[in-house]
Write an enzyme that holds these catalytic residues in place. Structure first.
Site, PDB file in Angstrom:
ATOM      1  N   SER A   1      76.309   4.569  -9.592  1.00 57.12           N
ATOM      2  CA  SER A   1      75.081   3.806  -9.780  1.00 57.12           C
ATOM      3  C   SER A   1      75.361   2.381 -10.223  1.00 57.12           C
ATOM      4  CB  SER A   1      74.200   4.476 -10.827  1.00 57.12           C
ATOM      5  OG  SER A   1      74.052   5.842 -10.544  1.00 57.12           O
TER       6      SER A   1
HETATM    7  N1  SAH Z   1      76.123   9.653 -12.331  1.00 58.24           N
HETATM    8  C1  SAH Z   1      76.969   9.242 -11.233  1.00 58.24           C
HETATM    9  C2  SAH Z   1      76.181   8.876  -9.997  1.00 58.24           C
HETATM   10  C3  SAH Z   1      76.266   9.996  -9.102  1.00 58.24           C
HETATM   11  S1  SAH Z   1      75.512   9.935  -7.522  1.00 58.24           S
HETATM   12  C4  SAH Z   1      77.925   8.159 -11.628  1.00 58.24           C
HETATM   13  O1  SAH Z   1      77.841   7.676 -12.770  1.00 58.24           O
HETATM   14  O2  SAH Z   1      78.781   7.816 -10.830  1.00 58.24           O
HETATM   15  C5  SAH Z   1      74.747  11.548  -7.571  1.00 58.24           C
HETATM   16  C6  SAH Z   1      75.667  12.715  -7.605  1.00 58.24           C
HETATM   17  O3  SAH Z   1      74.843  13.879  -7.680  1.00 58.24           O
HETATM   18  C7  SAH Z   1      76.544  12.887  -6.374  1.00 58.24           C
HETATM   19  O4  SAH Z   1      77.878  12.932  -6.739  1.00 58.24           O
HETATM   20  C8  SAH Z   1      76.068  14.219  -5.783  1.00 58.24           C
HETATM   21  O5  SAH Z   1      77.105  14.979  -5.187  1.00 58.24           O
HETATM   22  C9  SAH Z   1      75.505  14.914  -6.996  1.00 58.24           C
HETATM   23  N2  SAH Z   1      74.533  15.983  -6.708  1.00 58.24           N
HETATM   24  C10 SAH Z   1      73.538  16.005  -5.792  1.00 58.24           C
HETATM   25  N3  SAH Z   1      72.873  17.178  -5.840  1.00 58.24           N
HETATM   26  C11 SAH Z   1      73.454  17.918  -6.814  1.00 58.24           C
HETATM   27  C12 SAH Z   1      73.225  19.230  -7.345  1.00 58.24           C
HETATM   28  N4  SAH Z   1      72.256  20.025  -6.888  1.00 58.24           N
HETATM   29  N5  SAH Z   1      74.021  19.655  -8.341  1.00 58.24           N
HETATM   30  C13 SAH Z   1      75.026  18.872  -8.839  1.00 58.24           C
HETATM   31  N6  SAH Z   1      75.287  17.644  -8.379  1.00 58.24           N
HETATM   32  C14 SAH Z   1      74.514  17.159  -7.388  1.00 58.24           C
END
Ligand code: SAH
Length: 213
Positions: free
Chosen positions: A61
């Site tokens: 993000s």
């Molecule tokens: N917080 C992260 C941003 C991640 S982007 C950072 O600081 O980099 C969102 C993430 O959510 C992705 O890696 C994706 O694989 C994960 N995601 C999406 N659906 C999910 C689910 N049902 N359970 C766990 N992770 C999930």
């Protein structure tokens, strides 16, 4: 190599100008080098206030959004926090500076392994990573004082609402995955749930099941 004083200053300036003013949040963000969470092609842009691609087709993000979400979460030092969507691990690392414990859930094994390696390297022992579909939350560790979701769902997932303690706060993006979403804050009271809208955002979708990569 860690980030330079100038890179730090520029990032902090960007955070403040986007409304991240909470001292504790700024201090936490100043103490976590985002460059450790961005690998490969985009490493030289790690200190720009922009989202960047990470492995498995996901994104880290934008720092100012991480700051605004963390600020809205009003984390206390005794809190147990659940994060859904570990991704690069950057958001969890910031939370680890502010909370007692951080439980972070990710559906791609590769991202779990990579972020765990960075947490180990930084000695962030209060973070526990889980490989699972986070939309069910972590019932065995509930209730949580704070919950943060970093992938967009159409509505707040029911299991997460149930796992939020009374007095707890949850911050999450809601809306269609291919459109602009709204960042909302949910407060759980004795009587029920209060919702407020914070700002427009854009996140990758919250998906079901484990990732296959
Ligand atoms: N917080 C992260 C941003 C991640 S982007 C950072 O600081 O980099 C969102 C993430 O959510 C992705 O890696 C994706 O694989 C994960 N995601 C999406 N659906 C999910 C689910 N049902 N359970 C766990 N992770 C999930």
């Amino acid at each position: 190599m860690s980030w330079t004083a100038e890179q730090k200053m520029r990032l902090l300036f960007a955070l403040r100008s986007k409304g991240v003013t909470d001292k504790r949040v700024l201090t936490a963000m100043e103490s976590v080098d985002r460059g450790l969470f961005v690998q490969g092609l985009f490493a030289d842009r790690a200190y720009d206030d922009t989202p960047l691609p990470i492995a498995c087709g996901q994104t880290i993000s934008q720092p100012s959004i991480v700051g605004l979400m963390t600020q809205a979460l009003e984390v206390n030092p005794r809190d147990k926090v659940l994060e859904l969507g570990t991704g690069s691990g950057y958001q969890a690392a910031i939370l680890s500076q502010l909370a007692r414990r951080v439980y972070t859930v990710e559906r791609f094994k590769r991202l779990v392994d990579q972020s765990q390696a960075v947490f180990d390297r930084l000695g962030m022992t209060n973070i526990t990573t889980f490989l699972s579909d986070g939309s069910h939350g972590l019932p065995e560790h509930a209730p949580f004082e704070r919950i943060i979701v970093t992938a967009a769902a159409e509505d707040p997932p029911g299991p997460l609402l149930a796992q939020l303690g009374i007095g707890g706060i949850m911050v999450l993006p809601v809306g269609q995955s291919d459109a602009v979403q709204t960042l909302i804050r949910v407060r759980r009271t004795e009587q029920g749930y209060d919702y407020d809208e914070l700002c427009p955002v854009r996140f990758v979708p919250l998906l079901e099941g484990l990732g296959r990569e």
